[in-house]
Design a protein around this motif. Structure first.
Motif, PDB file in Angstrom:
ATOM      1  N   ALA A   1       3.866  12.587   3.987  1.00 46.09           N
ATOM      2  CA  ALA A   1       4.369  10.957   3.829  1.00 46.09           C
ATOM      3  C   ALA A   1       5.025  10.732   2.569  1.00 46.09           C
ATOM      4  CB  ALA A   1       2.775  10.513   3.725  1.00 46.09           C
ATOM      5  N   GLU A   2       6.310  10.379   2.673  1.00 43.98           N
ATOM      6  CA  GLU A   2       7.262  10.150   1.439  1.00 43.98           C
ATOM      7  C   GLU A   2       8.064   9.190   1.541  1.00 43.98           C
ATOM      8  OE1 GLU A   2       9.011   9.864  -1.616  1.00 43.98           O
ATOM      9  OE2 GLU A   2       7.188  11.049  -1.902  1.00 43.98           O
ATOM     10  N   CYS A   3       8.200   8.210   0.980  1.00 44.64           N
ATOM     11  CA  CYS A   3       9.238   7.023   1.184  1.00 44.64           C
ATOM     12  C   CYS A   3      10.731   7.286   0.466  1.00 44.64           C
ATOM     13  CB  CYS A   3       8.687   5.951   0.526  1.00 44.64           C
ATOM     14  SG  CYS A   3       8.454   5.907  -1.380  1.00 44.64           S
ATOM     15  N   ASP A   4      10.814   8.201  -0.313  1.00 44.98           N
ATOM     16  CA  ASP A   4      12.363   8.616  -0.882  1.00 44.98           C
ATOM     17  C   ASP A   4      12.972   9.495   0.339  1.00 44.98           C
ATOM     18  OD1 ASP A   4      13.960  10.468  -2.413  1.00 44.98           O
ATOM     19  OD2 ASP A   4      13.932   8.269  -3.517  1.00 44.98           O
ATOM     20  N   VAL A   5      14.080   9.180   0.797  1.00 42.96           N
ATOM     21  CA  VAL A   5      14.874   9.945   1.933  1.00 42.96           C
ATOM     22  C   VAL A   5      15.328  11.091   1.044  1.00 42.96           C
ATOM     23  CG1 VAL A   5      16.647   8.771   1.423  1.00 42.96           C
ATOM     24  CG2 VAL A   5      16.470   9.844   3.590  1.00 42.96           C
ATOM     25  N   HIS A   6      15.807  11.256  -0.109  1.00 36.85           N
ATOM     26  CA  HIS A   6      16.272  12.389  -0.625  1.00 36.85           C
ATOM     27  C   HIS A   6      14.997  13.447  -0.863  1.00 36.85           C
ATOM     28  CE1 HIS A   6      19.982  10.197  -1.121  1.00 36.85           C
ATOM     29  NE2 HIS A   6      19.529   9.258  -1.970  1.00 36.85           N
ATOM     30  N   ALA A   7      13.908  12.979  -1.206  1.00 39.68           N
ATOM     31  CA  ALA A   7      12.962  14.076  -1.376  1.00 39.68           C
ATOM     32  C   ALA A   7      12.455  14.487  -0.139  1.00 39.68           C
ATOM     33  CB  ALA A   7      11.449  13.387  -1.980  1.00 39.68           C
ATOM     34  N   ARG A   8      12.588  13.775   1.022  1.00 39.22           N
ATOM     35  CA  ARG A   8      12.275  14.172   2.260  1.00 39.22           C
ATOM     36  C   ARG A   8      13.229  15.345   2.741  1.00 39.22           C
ATOM     37  NH1 ARG A   8      11.257   8.637   3.809  1.00 39.22           N
ATOM     38  NH2 ARG A   8      13.152   8.833   5.232  1.00 39.22           N
TER      39      ARG A   8
END
Length: 204
Positions: A70-77
């Motif tokens: 679960a991660e909100c930052d698109v670049h990290a995903r």
């Protein structure tokens, strides 16, 4: 509970169809062969995942697992997806329900579930002169981990599984925050310093 013919959520369906996590990044992933390994097959919930460092560390330890991040930052995903294509993603910890695990728990044989991560620390860090501690909504995110863990423990499909949870945050948090986190996690904190294995202190 997921009953009878009730269809699984979209997230549950993706997780049930997932493959074990493997490394597909550029270059070889360093192996920590001297460290003890959690034997068996695990389900890992990497919360507030960033680039999914928890999953990378577990791969380095030689652990066999399926994963949901679960991660909100698109670049990290995107970084995590490029390195570990089998990792299932959602954009918020709040999006994960215990019932989302039911289909994969019915389909696979797991030894246990490992869940946790590093929750937002901006409201706790002493580097933030306007920090508000628990008055900052970000600082209350760990309650989601506690609630999800408790809900998973109540699933019939989770009976007999080892359920391990962890939370990482800054050591400089206010005392009342530390006490609340300890209550939610059901244990006392442990101080870990990155300087024991690297160049930067990062007291957590």
């Amino acid at each position: 509970m997921l009953l009878g013919d009730e269809p699984p959520s979209e997230l549950a369906a993706r997780l049930a169809a997932a493959k074990p996590i493997s490394w597909r990044g550029r270059g070889d992933l360093g192996q920590v062969t001297w460290a003890p390994v959690l034997r068996g097959t695990w389900l890992v919930l990497d919360l507030w995942a960033g680039v999914s460092g928890l999953c990378i560390a577990l791969l380095q330890l030689g652990m066999h697992f399926y994963g949901l991040a679960a991660e909100c930052d698109v670049h990290a995903r995107e970084v995590a997806i490029s390195n570990m294509p089998s990792l299932v993603h959602c954009d918020q910890v709040e999006a994960i329900q215990a019932t989302d695990l039911v289909p994969i728990l019915r389909r696979r044989r797991f030894r246990g579930i490992l869940m946790g991560g590093g929750s937002p620390c901006q409201g706790n860090s002493s580097l933030n002169r306007q920090r508000k501690g628990l008055a900052d909504a970000r600082s209350c995110q760990p309650v989601l981990l506690a609630e999800l863990r408790n809900a998973i423990q109540e699933l019939p499909e989770a009976e007999g599984l080892e359920i391990l949870s962890l939370l990482e945050n800054v050591q400089s948090m206010p005392r009342e925050v530390c006490e609340q986190y300890s209550s939610w996690m059901g244990g006392d904190p442990v101080a870990i310093r990155a300087s024991s294995c690297g160049w930067v202190a990062r007291n957590r």
